[in-house]
Design an enzyme around this catalytic site. Structure first.
Site, PDB file in Angstrom:
ATOM      1  N   HIS A   1       0.823  -1.207   0.000  1.00  0.00           N
ATOM      2  CA  HIS A   1       0.000   0.000   0.000  1.00  0.00           C
ATOM      3  C   HIS A   1       0.860   1.262   0.000  1.00  0.00           C
ATOM      4  O   HIS A   1       2.017   1.255   0.430  1.00  0.00           O
ATOM      5  CB  HIS A   1      -0.917   0.016   1.218  1.00  0.00           C
ATOM      6  CG  HIS A   1      -0.187   0.103   2.527  1.00  0.00           C
ATOM      7  ND1 HIS A   1       0.321   1.278   3.029  1.00  0.00           N
ATOM      8  CD2 HIS A   1       0.126  -0.857   3.426  1.00  0.00           C
ATOM      9  CE1 HIS A   1       0.907   1.064   4.186  1.00  0.00           C
ATOM     10  NE2 HIS A   1       0.818  -0.233   4.445  1.00  0.00           N
ATOM     11  N   GLY A   2       0.275   2.364  -0.450  1.00  0.00           N
ATOM     12  CA  GLY A   2       0.965   3.638  -0.402  1.00  0.00           C
ATOM     13  C   GLY A   2       1.174   4.099   1.032  1.00  0.00           C
ATOM     14  O   GLY A   2       0.613   3.535   1.983  1.00  0.00           O
TER      15      GLY A   2
ATOM     16  N   SER B   1       0.892   5.485   4.514  1.00  0.00           N
ATOM     17  CA  SER B   1      -0.265   5.784   5.354  1.00  0.00           C
ATOM     18  C   SER B   1       0.014   7.037   6.186  1.00  0.00           C
ATOM     19  O   SER B   1       1.155   7.510   6.272  1.00  0.00           O
ATOM     20  CB  SER B   1      -0.577   4.611   6.287  1.00  0.00           C
ATOM     21  OG  SER B   1       0.390   4.539   7.324  1.00  0.00           O
TER      22      SER B   1
ATOM     23  N   TRP C   1       0.052   7.239   9.344  1.00  0.00           N
ATOM     24  CA  TRP C   1       0.965   6.909  10.451  1.00  0.00           C
ATOM     25  C   TRP C   1       2.367   6.564   9.951  1.00  0.00           C
ATOM     26  O   TRP C   1       3.323   6.728  10.696  1.00  0.00           O
ATOM     27  CB  TRP C   1       0.379   5.789  11.309  1.00  0.00           C
ATOM     28  CG  TRP C   1      -0.613   6.317  12.306  1.00  0.00           C
ATOM     29  CD1 TRP C   1      -1.211   7.545  12.320  1.00  0.00           C
ATOM     30  CD2 TRP C   1      -1.122   5.613  13.439  1.00  0.00           C
ATOM     31  NE1 TRP C   1      -2.057   7.658  13.386  1.00  0.00           N
ATOM     32  CE2 TRP C   1      -2.035   6.481  14.098  1.00  0.00           C
ATOM     33  CE3 TRP C   1      -0.920   4.341  13.966  1.00  0.00           C
ATOM     34  CZ2 TRP C   1      -2.724   6.110  15.249  1.00  0.00           C
ATOM     35  CZ3 TRP C   1      -1.611   3.969  15.116  1.00  0.00           C
ATOM     36  CH2 TRP C   1      -2.490   4.846  15.748  1.00  0.00           C
ATOM     37  N   ASN C   2       2.502   6.094   8.713  1.00  0.00           N
ATOM     38  CA  ASN C   2       3.855   6.022   8.135  1.00  0.00           C
ATOM     39  C   ASN C   2       4.457   7.414   8.119  1.00  0.00           C
ATOM     40  O   ASN C   2       5.614   7.614   8.501  1.00  0.00           O
ATOM     41  CB  ASN C   2       3.819   5.497   6.698  1.00  0.00           C
ATOM     42  CG  ASN C   2       3.445   4.042   6.558  1.00  0.00           C
ATOM     43  OD1 ASN C   2       2.830   3.661   5.566  1.00  0.00           O
ATOM     44  ND2 ASN C   2       3.803   3.200   7.513  1.00  0.00           N
TER      45      ASN C   2
ATOM     46  N   ARG D   1      -5.959   1.042   4.215  1.00  0.00           N
ATOM     47  CA  ARG D   1      -4.836   1.549   3.424  1.00  0.00           C
ATOM     48  C   ARG D   1      -4.506   0.624   2.261  1.00  0.00           C
ATOM     49  O   ARG D   1      -4.045   1.085   1.211  1.00  0.00           O
ATOM     50  CB  ARG D   1      -3.614   1.805   4.310  1.00  0.00           C
ATOM     51  CG  ARG D   1      -3.121   0.630   5.144  1.00  0.00           C
ATOM     52  CD  ARG D   1      -2.150   1.162   6.196  1.00  0.00           C
ATOM     53  NE  ARG D   1      -1.453   0.137   6.972  1.00  0.00           N
ATOM     54  CZ  ARG D   1      -1.920  -0.396   8.090  1.00  0.00           C
ATOM     55  NH1 ARG D   1      -3.113  -0.035   8.557  1.00  0.00           N
ATOM     56  NH2 ARG D   1      -1.209  -1.292   8.759  1.00  0.00           N
TER      57      ARG D   1
ATOM     58  N   GLU E   1      -1.238  -6.409   8.020  1.00  0.00           N
ATOM     59  CA  GLU E   1       0.096  -6.090   8.513  1.00  0.00           C
ATOM     60  C   GLU E   1       0.378  -6.877   9.796  1.00  0.00           C
ATOM     61  O   GLU E   1      -0.539  -7.367  10.471  1.00  0.00           O
ATOM     62  CB  GLU E   1       0.184  -4.574   8.774  1.00  0.00           C
ATOM     63  CG  GLU E   1       1.500  -4.074   9.350  1.00  0.00           C
ATOM     64  CD  GLU E   1       2.714  -4.396   8.492  1.00  0.00           C
ATOM     65  OE1 GLU E   1       3.103  -5.584   8.437  1.00  0.00           O
ATOM     66  OE2 GLU E   1       3.273  -3.468   7.887  1.00  0.00           O
TER      67      GLU E   1
ATOM     68  N   TYR F   1       1.523  -5.138  15.924  1.00  0.00           N
ATOM     69  CA  TYR F   1       2.625  -4.637  16.757  1.00  0.00           C
ATOM     70  C   TYR F   1       2.278  -4.512  18.232  1.00  0.00           C
ATOM     71  O   TYR F   1       3.088  -4.004  19.016  1.00  0.00           O
ATOM     72  CB  TYR F   1       3.123  -3.292  16.222  1.00  0.00           C
ATOM     73  CG  TYR F   1       4.198  -3.436  15.179  1.00  0.00           C
ATOM     74  CD1 TYR F   1       5.501  -3.800  15.530  1.00  0.00           C
ATOM     75  CD2 TYR F   1       3.933  -3.228  13.835  1.00  0.00           C
ATOM     76  CE1 TYR F   1       6.484  -3.948  14.573  1.00  0.00           C
ATOM     77  CE2 TYR F   1       4.913  -3.371  12.868  1.00  0.00           C
ATOM     78  CZ  TYR F   1       6.184  -3.730  13.244  1.00  0.00           C
ATOM     79  OH  TYR F   1       7.174  -3.868  12.295  1.00  0.00           O
TER      80      TYR F   1
ATOM     81  N   HIS G   1       0.774  -5.409   2.861  1.00  0.00           N
ATOM     82  CA  HIS G   1       1.571  -4.591   3.768  1.00  0.00           C
ATOM     83  C   HIS G   1       3.026  -5.039   3.782  1.00  0.00           C
ATOM     84  O   HIS G   1       3.349  -6.135   3.324  1.00  0.00           O
ATOM     85  CB  HIS G   1       0.974  -4.683   5.173  1.00  0.00           C
ATOM     86  CG  HIS G   1      -0.480  -4.337   5.197  1.00  0.00           C
ATOM     87  ND1 HIS G   1      -0.947  -3.074   5.467  1.00  0.00           N
ATOM     88  CD2 HIS G   1      -1.577  -5.094   4.930  1.00  0.00           C
ATOM     89  CE1 HIS G   1      -2.266  -3.065   5.383  1.00  0.00           C
ATOM     90  NE2 HIS G   1      -2.675  -4.270   5.054  1.00  0.00           N
TER      91      HIS G   1
END
Length: 201
Positions: free
Chosen positions: A9-10, A12, A14-15, A58, A85, A88, A155
């Site tokens: 995905h492009g 995000s 939060w990225n 996303r 993804e 975490y 992801h």
């Protein structure tokens, strides 16, 4: 021979904010939307018979934007959390720099880059592979063996787990593997499931 195309995905939101995202369902950033549209230019000329995505927006939005920008109808689609993804756990939502201050650089690196060490309450890459690879075997690979061209939009870590399997990477080798956003990765897949011809479009 079928084509398997993998697309992370492009970027995000939060990225962009340098946060651990995992299973939190955040949208694409404006740059991520642009990356999805740019990926569309690379997908033109490739017949896509089936689309697989995670259930996270996303990935779903990247696929939708890419098909819209390419002027292509969205093919039959399956969305499944198996392609999500890596989870975490307690790190989700934390800024990565702040997390390194809190837990230490070495500990964060171990959680992020090791193969089988889990962050608190989360998944390791090995855990991610344990859900991605059975889904690959039971859903995606049969389509490819049947002669269908498949696009998987997912992801960084779910795709790392799949590429590790496809490329026969060791636990040590996969730690250096990076999957860039918005860059379609293509494999040729024979009727018996063998892959070859790996290349970025």
């Amino acid at each position: 021979m079928s084509e398997l195309i993998l697309l992370r995905h492009g970027q995000s939101q939060w990225n962009l904010e340098n946060r651990f995202t995992g299973w939190i369902d955040v949208p694409l950033s404006p740059k991520g939307e642009d990356e999805a549209r740019a990926a569309a230019q690379k997908l033109r000329g490739h017949r896509i018979d089936k689309l697989y995505t995670s259930v996270l927006r996303r990935a779903v939005d990247t696929a939708t934007l890419a098909f819209e920008a390419a002027g292509l109808p969205i093919p039959p689609t399956e969305r499944d959390a198996a392609l999500n993804e890596r989870m975490y756990g307690d790190l989700q939502g934390l800024n990565k720099a702040e997390a390194a201050t809190r837990f230490g650089d070495a500990q964060i690196k171990l959680w992020r880059r090791s193969y089988d060490v889990r962050p608190p309450g989360g998944e390791s890459l090995a855990d991610t592979a344990e859900r991605v690879l059975p889904y690959w075997e039971s859903h995606i690979l049969p389509d490819l063996k049947a002669g269908r061209n498949v696009l998987v939009v997912a992801h960084g870590n779910s795709l790392r787990a799949l590429v590790m399997h496809l490329d026969g990477l060791s636990h040590a080798e996969v730690l250096e593997l990076e999957i860039p956003t918005g860059a379609p990765l293509l494999y040729d897949v024979a009727a018996d499931g063998r892959v070859s011809g790996k290349r970025y479009l």
